[in-house]
Write a protein that holds these residues in place. Structure first.
Motif, PDB file in Angstrom:
ATOM      1  N   GLU A  49      -1.262  -5.313  -3.877  1.00  0.00           N
ATOM      2  CA  GLU A  49      -0.364  -4.228  -4.309  1.00  0.00           C
ATOM      3  C   GLU A  49       0.945  -4.747  -4.867  1.00  0.00           C
ATOM      4  OE1 GLU A  49       0.418  -0.855  -1.808  1.00  0.00           O
ATOM      5  OE2 GLU A  49      -1.523  -1.117  -0.838  1.00  0.00           O
ATOM      6  N   ASP A  70      -3.186  -2.690   9.001  1.00  0.00           N
ATOM      7  CA  ASP A  70      -2.913  -1.747   7.912  1.00  0.00           C
ATOM      8  C   ASP A  70      -2.462  -2.468   6.648  1.00  0.00           C
ATOM      9  OD1 ASP A  70      -3.423   0.567   9.468  1.00  0.00           O
ATOM     10  OD2 ASP A  70      -1.425   0.399  10.348  1.00  0.00           O
ATOM     11  N   LEU A  71      -1.656  -3.535   6.828  1.00  0.00           N
ATOM     12  CA  LEU A  71      -1.103  -4.274   5.696  1.00  0.00           C
ATOM     13  C   LEU A  71      -1.176  -5.760   5.995  1.00  0.00           C
ATOM     14  CD1 LEU A  71       0.501  -4.314   2.978  1.00  0.00           C
ATOM     15  CD2 LEU A  71       2.578  -4.315   4.384  1.00  0.00           C
ATOM     16  N   PHE A  99       9.521  -3.446   1.243  1.00  0.00           N
ATOM     17  CA  PHE A  99       8.180  -2.920   0.990  1.00  0.00           C
ATOM     18  C   PHE A  99       7.486  -2.567   2.310  1.00  0.00           C
ATOM     19  CE2 PHE A  99       3.641  -3.158   0.524  1.00  0.00           C
ATOM     20  CZ  PHE A  99       3.387  -2.560  -0.700  1.00  0.00           C
ATOM     21  N   VAL A 100       7.565  -3.479   3.269  1.00  0.00           N
ATOM     22  CA  VAL A 100       6.919  -3.244   4.566  1.00  0.00           C
ATOM     23  C   VAL A 100       7.528  -2.021   5.243  1.00  0.00           C
ATOM     24  CG1 VAL A 100       6.580  -4.189   6.888  1.00  0.00           C
ATOM     25  CG2 VAL A 100       6.217  -5.651   4.887  1.00  0.00           C
ATOM     26  N   ARG A 129      -4.429  -2.711   3.204  1.00  0.00           N
ATOM     27  CA  ARG A 129      -3.627  -3.014   2.015  1.00  0.00           C
ATOM     28  C   ARG A 129      -3.199  -4.481   2.082  1.00  0.00           C
ATOM     29  NH1 ARG A 129       0.926   1.534   2.458  1.00  0.00           N
ATOM     30  NH2 ARG A 129       1.543   0.692   0.441  1.00  0.00           N
ATOM     31  N   ARG A 139       8.957   0.567   3.841  1.00  0.00           N
ATOM     32  CA  ARG A 139       8.463   1.770   3.143  1.00  0.00           C
ATOM     33  C   ARG A 139       7.012   2.048   3.507  1.00  0.00           C
ATOM     34  NH1 ARG A 139      11.047  -0.676  -1.104  1.00  0.00           N
ATOM     35  NH2 ARG A 139       9.067  -1.231  -2.073  1.00  0.00           N
ATOM     36  N   ALA A 140       6.197   1.012   3.538  1.00  0.00           N
ATOM     37  CA  ALA A 140       4.773   1.186   3.869  1.00  0.00           C
ATOM     38  C   ALA A 140       4.620   1.721   5.292  1.00  0.00           C
ATOM     39  CB  ALA A 140       4.028  -0.146   3.707  1.00  0.00           C
ATOM     40  N   GLU A 196       5.234   5.348   5.256  1.00  0.00           N
ATOM     41  CA  GLU A 196       4.133   6.099   4.651  1.00  0.00           C
ATOM     42  C   GLU A 196       2.972   6.240   5.629  1.00  0.00           C
ATOM     43  OE1 GLU A 196       3.086   3.775   1.245  1.00  0.00           O
ATOM     44  OE2 GLU A 196       4.973   4.186   0.218  1.00  0.00           O
ATOM     45  N   ASP A 197       2.784   5.260   6.486  1.00  0.00           N
ATOM     46  CA  ASP A 197       1.647   5.266   7.405  1.00  0.00           C
ATOM     47  C   ASP A 197       1.893   6.069   8.673  1.00  0.00           C
ATOM     48  OD1 ASP A 197       0.213   3.655   5.705  1.00  0.00           O
ATOM     49  OD2 ASP A 197       0.730   1.790   6.706  1.00  0.00           O
TER      50      ASP A 197
END
Length: 124
Positions: free
Chosen positions: A97, A44-45, A112-113, A75, A115-116, A119-120
């Protein structure tokens, strides 16, 4: 995670694994291995270092941007010691990003991770 330093791959991997809703799928040291792994559809990231054992993080970003369907909309963020404005701008142009400086941005990357990952998560 795409990082040439085995020490940093290990440490960052441990920090990420401690997070709720985060699973480290793999950690690789080169561009070709990264492209193959991301193409598996499980990523995903991608956390991308610019200097790699083989190829470069720029190459990884170029591949992701050139064929987003092939990589399932993965991402990407950059974690690098090369935090010059021109480098950051190039990474942004290639679709990163965010950019995190290895010397001072590790906490920001982890935030950041987290939060991501939130969101996922599927909403109930």
């Amino acid at each position: 995670m795409i990082e040439d330093s085995a020490l940093l791959r290990g440490m960052l991997g441990e920090m990420l694994e401690e997070m709720t809703h985060v699973v480290v799928v793999d950690a690789v040291a080169g561009e070709n291995a990264a492209i193959e792994r991301i193409a598996s559809g499980e990523v995903d990231l991608a956390i991308v270092d610019l200097e790699l054992d083989e190829g470069s993080g720029f190459g990884v970003l170029q591949h992701l941007g050139a064929a987003p369907d092939r990589f399932g909309g993965t991402r990407a963020v950059v974690l690098s010691t090369y935090a010059h404005r021109a480098i950051r701008k190039r990474c942004e142009q290639l679709g990163a990003e965010a950019f995190f400086d290895k010397a001072s941005g590790m906490d920001d990357l982890l935030d950041f991770v987290e939060r991501a990952a939130g969101e996922d998560r599927p909403r109930s």
